[in-house]
Design a protein around this motif. Structure first.
Motif, PDB file in Angstrom:
ATOM      1  N   ARG A 135       0.809  -1.167  -0.080  1.00 38.58           N
ATOM      2  CA  ARG A 135       0.067  -0.095   0.025  1.00 38.58           C
ATOM      3  C   ARG A 135       0.865   1.373  -0.060  1.00 38.58           C
ATOM      4  NH1 ARG A 135      -2.985  -3.328  -1.363  1.00 38.58           N
ATOM      5  NH2 ARG A 135      -4.735  -4.324  -0.327  1.00 38.58           N
ATOM      6  N   PRO A 136       0.427   2.053  -0.738  1.00 39.31           N
ATOM      7  CA  PRO A 136       1.400   3.547  -0.778  1.00 39.31           C
ATOM      8  C   PRO A 136       1.087   4.192   0.540  1.00 39.31           C
ATOM      9  CG  PRO A 136      -0.594   3.955  -1.761  1.00 39.31           C
ATOM     10  CD  PRO A 136      -0.817   2.365  -1.669  1.00 39.31           C
ATOM     11  N   ALA A 137       2.360   4.830   1.041  1.00 44.79           N
ATOM     12  CA  ALA A 137       2.481   5.713   2.255  1.00 44.79           C
ATOM     13  C   ALA A 137       2.327   7.054   1.860  1.00 44.79           C
ATOM     14  CB  ALA A 137       3.843   5.435   2.885  1.00 44.79           C
ATOM     15  N   ALA A 182       5.073   9.631   1.302  1.00 51.67           N
ATOM     16  CA  ALA A 182       5.903   8.524   0.989  1.00 51.67           C
ATOM     17  C   ALA A 182       7.297   8.409   1.982  1.00 51.67           C
ATOM     18  CB  ALA A 182       6.407   8.730  -0.436  1.00 51.67           C
ATOM     19  N   ARG A 183       7.567   7.003   2.169  1.00 49.10           N
ATOM     20  CA  ARG A 183       8.509   6.795   2.958  1.00 49.10           C
ATOM     21  C   ARG A 183       9.905   6.598   2.180  1.00 49.10           C
ATOM     22  NH1 ARG A 183       4.746   3.078   6.290  1.00 49.10           N
ATOM     23  NH2 ARG A 183       5.079   2.169   4.424  1.00 49.10           N
ATOM     24  N   ILE A 184      10.881   7.348   2.544  1.00 48.99           N
ATOM     25  CA  ILE A 184      12.402   7.189   1.895  1.00 48.99           C
ATOM     26  C   ILE A 184      13.224   6.671   3.177  1.00 48.99           C
ATOM     27  CG2 ILE A 184      14.014   8.446   0.861  1.00 48.99           C
ATOM     28  CD1 ILE A 184      12.200  10.248  -0.484  1.00 48.99           C
ATOM     29  N   GLY A 185      13.841   5.763   3.011  1.00 51.64           N
ATOM     30  CA  GLY A 185      14.754   5.081   4.150  1.00 51.64           C
ATOM     31  C   GLY A 185      15.970   6.065   4.442  1.00 51.64           C
ATOM     32  N   SER A 186      16.574   6.580   3.407  1.00 55.13           N
ATOM     33  CA  SER A 186      17.710   7.638   3.669  1.00 55.13           C
ATOM     34  C   SER A 186      18.052   8.410   2.340  1.00 55.13           C
ATOM     35  CB  SER A 186      18.960   6.655   4.020  1.00 55.13           C
ATOM     36  OG  SER A 186      19.387   5.917   3.271  1.00 55.13           O
ATOM     37  N   HIS A 187      18.725   9.319   2.487  1.00 51.31           N
ATOM     38  CA  HIS A 187      19.199   9.826   1.127  1.00 51.31           C
ATOM     39  C   HIS A 187      20.597  10.087   1.278  1.00 51.31           C
ATOM     40  CE1 HIS A 187      18.081  13.273   3.792  1.00 51.31           C
ATOM     41  NE2 HIS A 187      18.953  13.748   3.343  1.00 51.31           N
TER      42      HIS A 187
END
Length: 71
Positions: free
Chosen positions: A50-52, A55-60
């Motif tokens: 399912r979309p968050a 949006a969740r991005i672990g790291s950049h």
């Protein structure tokens, strides 16, 4: 977990008059955008993905200049 990936063939592809671009993997992009155009699902029927929102991005990670790589 199942993901639909963005079909990227390469970064920093130079196009005369435009400069650096992102290049699509033509076959995978055609399949992905074909599904979108035909309003078909991008995941399997019984997928629990399912979309968050947001949006969740672990790291950049900072890469060349002011560009970010999201993981």
């Amino acid at each position: 977990m199942e993901f639909t990936t963005v079909p990227i063939d390469g970064f920093n592809h130079t196009v005369k008059g435009i400069d650096s671009t992102l290049r699509w993997d033509r076959g995978k992009a055609a399949a992905l955008f074909g599904k979108l155009n035909d309003d078909r699902p991008l995941t399997r029927r019984n997928s629990q993905v399912r979309p968050a929102d947001p949006a969740r991005i672990g790291s950049h990670v900072t890469v060349r200049g002011n560009t970010l790589e999201c993981r």
